[in-house]
Design an enzyme around this catalytic site. Structure first.
Site, PDB file in Angstrom:
ATOM      1  N   SER A  47       5.936  -1.512  -2.361  1.00 19.79           N
ATOM      2  CA  SER A  47       5.088  -0.784  -1.419  1.00 19.79           C
ATOM      3  C   SER A  47       3.929  -1.633  -0.921  1.00 19.79           C
ATOM      4  CB  SER A  47       4.526   0.473  -2.106  1.00 19.79           C
ATOM      5  OG  SER A  47       3.762   0.115  -3.240  1.00 19.79           O
ATOM      6  N   LYS A  48       3.615  -2.721  -1.625  1.00 21.08           N
ATOM      7  CA  LYS A  48       2.462  -3.548  -1.271  1.00 21.08           C
ATOM      8  C   LYS A  48       2.660  -4.327   0.031  1.00 21.08           C
ATOM      9  CE  LYS A  48       0.005  -2.388  -4.888  1.00 21.08           C
ATOM     10  NZ  LYS A  48      -1.222  -1.583  -4.774  1.00 21.08           N
ATOM     11  N   ASP A  49       3.905  -4.428   0.503  1.00 18.24           N
ATOM     12  CA  ASP A  49       4.124  -5.046   1.821  1.00 18.24           C
ATOM     13  C   ASP A  49       3.311  -4.330   2.893  1.00 18.24           C
ATOM     14  OD1 ASP A  49       5.951  -6.720   0.648  1.00 18.24           O
ATOM     15  OD2 ASP A  49       7.685  -6.019   1.806  1.00 18.24           O
TER      16      ASP A  49
END
Length: 346
Positions: A47-49
């Site tokens: 999710s950090k993208d």
């Protein structure tokens, strides 16, 4: 054969629009319907993208970044990988201060993406000069033409999920979501997603997941930062020994704490039953669901979305390694036998 070549310009165009997948065996007998928002379908496998791209593009728009500049960040691994990936494509140097709690796999992946990595001791206070927070701050002060992402205290972290994850879940559930279960570390994912969902329907319940050894649950309930809550734990990217301003506690209805061992076994169970190779925090989120079911948190009409933040490949030296599990005391004699899937032919 005629027509246009169908291709993306680069991997950044693949960020977001991750699938919602209905869960089956892990929720057998649970009331309601359960869906996983599977963030490992992002090109950087987490999710950090979303926050890496959003924060860096906002810095570009404000003129804070130009090619050749340096991006610095503190990370348990996933944010660092996403920032390194975006930096490679956009032409920035990347320096990452990483907790020693991060798996060797994650650290190797950061290096493979061209980042310079500083590994800092995990079990020191946030204001200790050796902590990854303080190391990142020092590097930012020393290196000219650098920016410090500072995800724990950056409102853009929350905004990225308000603009993407929240709307996606609302659309994918046709507005039928009744509960969101999400881990809280920096708090960006749960806070941004929750803010959007609550704006659409204030009755959506936002259920945070915290670790034993973290201060978040007690702070949410009492507004007290209690250092006595802090002790070492193994789950990466979940819980905190400080209070991140990226966390909006007002949009979170409650927190559930999960144990390291339970989260590890649940991640392995998800992989073996749902065919989804998930990370440690995904196991923690699903373990929280199991505990909440026992507390009768969900009715028969519940539509529960569980965020699975990253991919199991980041934990091959940890929760998917039998020796590591044994060393942590996570296997008893029964479970060790049950986990044995390899037979050597001599």
């Amino acid at each position: 054969m005629s027509g246009q070549i169908q291709a993306y310009n680069n991997v950044l165009e693949l960020i977001g629009e991750t699938p919602l997948i209905k869960l089956s065996q892990t929720v057998d007998g649970f009331p309601g319907d359960y869906y996983a928002k599977v963030e490992s379908f992002n090109p950087g496998h987490s999710s950090k993208d979303r926050i890496a791209l959003h924060i860096i593009e906002q810095a570009e728009n404000k003129g804070l970044l130009k090619p050749g500049d340096t991006i610095i960040e503190t990370t348990s691994g996933n944010t660092g990988f996403s920032i390194a990936m975006v930096s490679r494509i956009k032409g920035y140097d990347c320096i990452l201060a990483v907790s020693s709690k991060s798996s060797a796999d994650k650290i190797d992946m950061l290096k493979s993406m061209g980042a310079k990595v500083y590994v800092c001791p995990a079990n020191v206070s946030a204001d200790d000069p050796r902590s990854y927070y303080e190391v990142a701050k020092r590097l930012h002060e020393e290196i000219k033409n650098s920016i410090y992402i500072n995800q724990y205290f950056n409102e853009l972290n929350t905004e990225a999920h308000y603009m993407s994850t929240g709307p996606e879940i609302w659309k994918q559930t046709a507005g039928k979501i009744t509960h969101l279960v999400a881990c809280s570390g920096t708090g960006g994912t749960i806070s941004g997603t929750a803010k959007y969902l609550k704006e659409q329907n204030p009755n959506v319940q936002i259920l945070g997941v915290d670790a034993y050894g973290s201060v978040l649950k007690k702070f949410h309930e009492t507004q007290e930062f209690d250092k006595n809550e802090i002790y070492p734990y193994r789950i990466e990217g979940l819980g905190k020994n400080l209070i991140p301003t990226a966390t909006d506690f007002d949009v979170i209805d409650s927190f559930t704490k999960v144990k390291d061992e339970d989260a590890a076994h649940m991640a392995r169970k998800i992989s073996q039953t749902e065919g989804l190779f998930v990370g440690y925090t995904s196991g923690a989120a699903m373990q929280a669901v199991k505990q909440l079911v026992k507390e009768n948190a969900f009715g028969e009409d519940a539509v529960v979305v569980v965020i699975f933040p990253d991919h199991g490949s980041r934990y091959m030296s940890k929760i998917y390694n039998d020796k590591w599990m044994q060393d942590q005391g996570f296997f008893d004699s029964v479970s060790t036998a049950a986990e044995q899937h390899i037979e050597y032919i001599k």
